[in-house]
Structure formats: structure tokens, C-alpha cells
Design a protein around this motif. Structure first.
Motif, mmCIF file in Angstrom:
data_model
loop_
_atom_site.group_PDB
_atom_site.id
_atom_site.type_symbol
_atom_site.label_atom_id
_atom_site.label_comp_id
_atom_site.label_asym_id
_atom_site.label_seq_id
_atom_site.Cartn_x
_atom_site.Cartn_y
_atom_site.Cartn_z
ATOM 1 N N LEU A 62 5.747 0.679 5.570
ATOM 2 C CA LEU A 62 4.669 0.023 4.794
ATOM 3 C C LEU A 62 4.163 -1.061 5.758
ATOM 4 N N LYS A 63 4.627 -1.775 6.779
ATOM 5 C CA LYS A 63 4.129 -2.642 7.636
ATOM 6 C C LYS A 63 3.054 -1.946 8.670
ATOM 7 N N LYS A 64 3.142 -0.619 8.915
ATOM 8 C CA LYS A 64 2.181 0.085 9.624
ATOM 9 C C LYS A 64 1.045 0.267 8.784
ATOM 10 N N GLY A 65 1.076 0.524 7.437
ATOM 11 C CA GLY A 65 -0.033 0.577 6.638
ATOM 12 C C GLY A 65 0.062 2.065 5.721
ATOM 13 N N TYR A 66 1.090 2.599 5.771
ATOM 14 C CA TYR A 66 1.353 3.785 5.053
ATOM 15 C C TYR A 66 1.405 3.229 3.514
ATOM 16 N N ARG A 67 0.684 4.170 2.564
ATOM 17 C CA ARG A 67 0.638 3.588 1.290
ATOM 18 C C ARG A 67 1.862 4.269 0.428
ATOM 19 N N LYS A 100 0.012 12.281 -5.558
ATOM 20 C CA LYS A 100 -1.092 12.079 -6.424
ATOM 21 C C LYS A 100 -1.147 10.798 -6.879
ATOM 22 N N ALA A 101 -0.094 9.974 -6.667
ATOM 23 C CA ALA A 101 -0.287 8.749 -6.912
ATOM 24 C C ALA A 101 -0.758 7.815 -5.850
ATOM 25 N N VAL A 102 -0.597 8.177 -4.687
ATOM 26 C CA VAL A 102 -1.247 7.588 -3.245
ATOM 27 C C VAL A 102 -2.736 7.865 -3.472
ATOM 28 N N ALA A 103 -3.089 8.978 -3.803
ATOM 29 C CA ALA A 103 -4.552 9.608 -4.073
ATOM 30 C C ALA A 103 -5.318 8.840 -4.984
ATOM 31 N N GLN A 104 -4.612 8.147 -5.731
ATOM 32 C CA GLN A 104 -5.102 7.396 -6.863
ATOM 33 C C GLN A 104 -5.231 5.991 -6.650
ATOM 34 N N GLY A 105 -4.712 5.711 -5.429
ATOM 35 C CA GLY A 105 -4.658 4.237 -5.161
ATOM 36 C C GLY A 105 -3.471 3.310 -5.305
ATOM 37 N N VAL A 158 0.830 2.673 -4.801
ATOM 38 C CA VAL A 158 1.709 2.719 -3.794
ATOM 39 C C VAL A 158 3.049 3.435 -4.278
ATOM 40 N N TRP A 159 3.374 4.197 -3.445
ATOM 41 C CA TRP A 159 4.819 4.924 -3.604
ATOM 42 C C TRP A 159 5.682 4.400 -2.816
ATOM 43 N N ALA A 160 6.734 3.418 -3.283
ATOM 44 C CA ALA A 160 7.803 2.751 -2.411
ATOM 45 C C ALA A 160 8.798 2.098 -3.374
ATOM 46 N N GLU A 161 9.758 1.859 -3.099
ATOM 47 C CA GLU A 161 10.802 1.374 -3.684
ATOM 48 C C GLU A 161 10.560 -0.169 -3.767
ATOM 49 N N ARG A 162 10.925 -0.713 -5.157
ATOM 50 C CA ARG A 162 10.538 -1.904 -5.188
ATOM 51 C C ARG A 162 11.422 -3.097 -4.472
#
Length: 172
Positions: A68-73, A90-95, A97-101
Motif C-alpha cells: 500500500l505504501k508503494k501505491g498498490y490499490r 473488479k474492485a480495484v478496476a472500479q476505483g 481499495v482491496w486491503a484489510e481494514r
């Protein structure tokens, strides 16, 4: 149909995944600038992301914050399957972020002190990829109010786009 660009160190892995993604309704493109989302495989170090929103396949869970720090969504772990991969792309393509809270919360840390409490809430939700409508619903305010808050937040933080806000929130 989501357009995906793949970057894998082993070409046979990349070919196999491309075939699998095509079978699941994705279009695999040859150049990152033609894609809506990139998919990159990490090794010991998380590589720099491509010039499109991207998901990285991590080797270890310890690499999530670095991604995430490097800029991955978004990122995925080795033990997650194709269904999760499909949803993440699909989530990242729609803008989104796919990450654990918990990972996002650790990176966001204490909200920026020069924002009001409501601005901090709006900024955090926007950094997570929520739309203005979703932010309004989550906070019980109007979309017009969300837009006004975002305008002030952008001015205070010196950013011009929502994507820049996400990077400021994760890197500050």
C-alpha cells in the motif's frame, strides 16, 4: 469486461493466469496503459506498481503495508483463490481499495491534525475508495456536503485529485 495487464517474472505462470482470467470473463491486454487494472507478482520485495491501479500477489502477509505504501490499490495473499482474485481485480478496476481494514488503519494511523473531525472521517473514507454517495450514506450527510468537505480537504492537503488524497492518507 475488465481489462487486465499482467506482470509475472515467470512467463508460463503469466500465460496460465491469462488463460484462466479470460475464461472468467476478463480481457487480458498486452500493455499497462490499455488496462483498467494491473496484476503484479511480488518476490522478496514488492516491486514498483505499474502506471495503472494494480493488485499485487504477495509472498508473505508482512508485505501488505509495504504494498500500500508503494501505491498498490490492493493485495492478495498466497492462500487466497481465484474467486478472491476476481473480486479484487473488479474492485480495484472500479476505483476501490482491496486491503484489510487493520492494515489500512495501521497505515492511516492518527488522522491529520489540521483537519476537522468530520473532514478526517470523509478523508479516511475517500482514501478507502468509497464514492461520494457511499461516504454520504455512511456518515448520514448529503452528497453536496461530502463534495464541500472534499474540496476543503484537497485545499488543506494540497492535492487536486482523489487518487492523490489516497496516497497522502497512506503515506503521511
Amino acid at each position: 469486461m475488465v481489462k487486465v495487464w499482467l506482470q509475472f517474472p515467470i512467463f508460463t505462470e503469466q500465460e496460465a493466469l491469462a488463460e484462466t482470467l479470460r475464461a472468467r470473463g476478463f480481457e487480458v491486454v498486452e500493455h499497462p496503459l490499455l488496462a483498467q487494472v494491473g496484476l503484479v507478482e511480488a518476490d522478496r520485495e514488492v516491486p514498483a506498481p505499474p502506471p495503472v491501479p494494480a493488485v499485487v500477489l504477495l509472498k508473505t502477509r508482512e508485505q501488505s503495508a509495504q504494498a500500500l505504501k508503494k501505491g498498490y490499490r490492493g493485495y492478495l495473499y498466497p492462500d487466497q483463490g481465484l474467486e478472491v482474485l476476481e473480486r479484487a481485480l473488479k474492485a480495484v478496476a472500479q476505483g476501490e481499495v482491496w486491503a484489510e481494514r487493520r492494515v489500512v488503519a495501521a497505515l492511516v494511523g492518527e488522522p491529520l491534525p489540521h483537519l476537522t473531525q468530520r473532514e478526517k472521517e470523509v478523508a479516511a473514507l475517500a482514501a478507502l475508495g468509497l464514492s461520494n454517495e457511499e461516504i454520504a450514506k455512511e456518515l448520514g450527510i448529503s452528497v453536496k456536503t461530502v463534495k464541500a468537505h472534499l474540496s476543503i480537504i484537497f485545499q488543506k492537503l494540497g492535492v487536486k485529485k482523489r487518487s492523490q488524497l489516497a496516497h497522502v492518507r497512506f503515506l503521511s
